[in-house]
Each structure stands twice: as C-alpha cells, then as structure tokens.
Design a protein around this motif. Structure first.
Motif, mmCIF file in Angstrom:
data_model
loop_
_atom_site.group_PDB
_atom_site.id
_atom_site.type_symbol
_atom_site.label_atom_id
_atom_site.label_comp_id
_atom_site.label_asym_id
_atom_site.label_seq_id
_atom_site.Cartn_x
_atom_site.Cartn_y
_atom_site.Cartn_z
ATOM 1 N N ARG A 1 1.308 -2.296 -9.099
ATOM 2 C CA ARG A 1 -0.109 -2.685 -9.105
ATOM 3 C C ARG A 1 -0.307 -3.941 -9.943
ATOM 4 O O ARG A 1 -1.082 -4.825 -9.572
ATOM 5 C CB ARG A 1 -0.984 -1.547 -9.625
ATOM 6 C CG ARG A 1 -1.321 -0.513 -8.576
ATOM 7 C CD ARG A 1 -2.418 0.428 -9.047
ATOM 8 N NE ARG A 1 -2.072 1.142 -10.277
ATOM 9 C CZ ARG A 1 -1.382 2.275 -10.321
ATOM 10 N NH1 ARG A 1 -0.965 2.844 -9.200
ATOM 11 N NH2 ARG A 1 -1.112 2.844 -11.476
ATOM 12 N N ARG B 1 -1.798 -7.888 -8.640
ATOM 13 C CA ARG B 1 -2.947 -8.606 -9.166
ATOM 14 C C ARG B 1 -2.588 -10.051 -9.419
ATOM 15 O O ARG B 1 -1.548 -10.345 -9.997
ATOM 16 C CB ARG B 1 -3.406 -7.985 -10.490
ATOM 17 C CG ARG B 1 -4.063 -6.666 -10.311
ATOM 18 C CD ARG B 1 -4.678 -6.235 -11.634
ATOM 19 N NE ARG B 1 -4.710 -4.788 -11.615
ATOM 20 C CZ ARG B 1 -4.187 -4.006 -12.516
ATOM 21 N NH1 ARG B 1 -3.592 -4.502 -13.560
ATOM 22 N NH2 ARG B 1 -4.271 -2.706 -12.406
ATOM 23 N N CYS C 1 0.826 -1.202 0.000
ATOM 24 C CA CYS C 1 0.000 0.000 0.000
ATOM 25 C C CYS C 1 0.861 1.253 0.000
ATOM 26 O O CYS C 1 0.604 2.181 -0.759
ATOM 27 C CB CYS C 1 -0.935 0.003 1.204
ATOM 28 S SG CYS C 1 -2.158 -1.307 1.144
ATOM 29 N N THR D 1 2.552 1.592 -11.578
ATOM 30 C CA THR D 1 1.853 0.718 -12.525
ATOM 31 C C THR D 1 2.390 -0.701 -12.457
ATOM 32 O O THR D 1 1.625 -1.668 -12.411
ATOM 33 C CB THR D 1 1.997 1.269 -13.962
ATOM 34 O OG1 THR D 1 1.456 2.590 -13.999
ATOM 35 C CG2 THR D 1 1.280 0.394 -14.965
ATOM 36 N N GLU E 1 3.477 1.445 -3.338
ATOM 37 C CA GLU E 1 3.006 1.739 -4.686
ATOM 38 C C GLU E 1 3.305 3.172 -5.102
ATOM 39 O O GLU E 1 3.442 3.448 -6.279
ATOM 40 C CB GLU E 1 1.513 1.456 -4.805
ATOM 41 C CG GLU E 1 1.227 0.008 -5.058
ATOM 42 C CD GLU E 1 -0.234 -0.241 -5.351
ATOM 43 O OE1 GLU E 1 -0.980 0.715 -5.615
ATOM 44 O OE2 GLU E 1 -0.623 -1.398 -5.311
#
Length: 92
Positions: free
Chosen positions: A83, A87, A18, A80, A21
């Motif tokens: 993140r 995922r 968190c 980017t 990033e």
C-alpha cells in the motif's frame, strides 16, 4: 527499462495491485504480482530488473523502501509495504 515500458508495466501493476495486496511477496515468489511490485519499486527510484522474479535485488530494494518509510525492514512485501508503494511520493 524505457519510460514507455515502465508505463505499460505500471498499468499492469495497477490491475495486479488490488489482488496482490493481500498476498505477502517474498524472496522466491514469481509472477505478475512480483512484476507489479518491481515496477512500483522502479517508479520509487530503485534500480532493479522488472522480471517477475523476487530475488535478492528485489528483497534489498524492498528493505531500502521499508526503511525509507519507517516500516519494519523485513524484505518481504506485505500489505502495508505494498500500500505504501502504491501511494505517490509527495514533495516537501
């Protein structure tokens, strides 16, 4: 690294992700944010040490990951890239 160790590092990675990033990690970076990034790279199938040191092997793994996701292959882990690593990969 054993699966149980990876699970522990992944838990730390979730907490660190968190705040990490917003931080661009690059060769020469050190610390928990780098360790979290490395753990996510290992989980994505890259064979690197999870040592908290962003060296040439981590940069190469980041570039390979970026290419696999059609991101600019800079070797720097910007928001980017981080993140995308957070995922889960989907099959099919």
């Amino acid at each position: 690294m054993h699966r149980s160790s990876i699970a522990i590092v992944m838990a730390v990675a979730c907490v660190a992700a968190c705040s990490a990033e917003d931080e661009v990690l690059r060769q020469g970076s050190r610390g928990e944010a780098v360790r979290a990034l490395q753990a996510r790279l290992v989980a994505a199938g890259h064979r690197i040490a999870v040592d908290g040191i962003y060296g040439p092997n981590t940069a190469a793994a980041v570039r390979a990951f970026q290419r696999s996701r059609s991101l600019p292959a800079t070797g720097r882990a910007d928001a980017t890239t981080q993140r995308s690593l957070a995922r889960p990969l989907q099959r099919g």
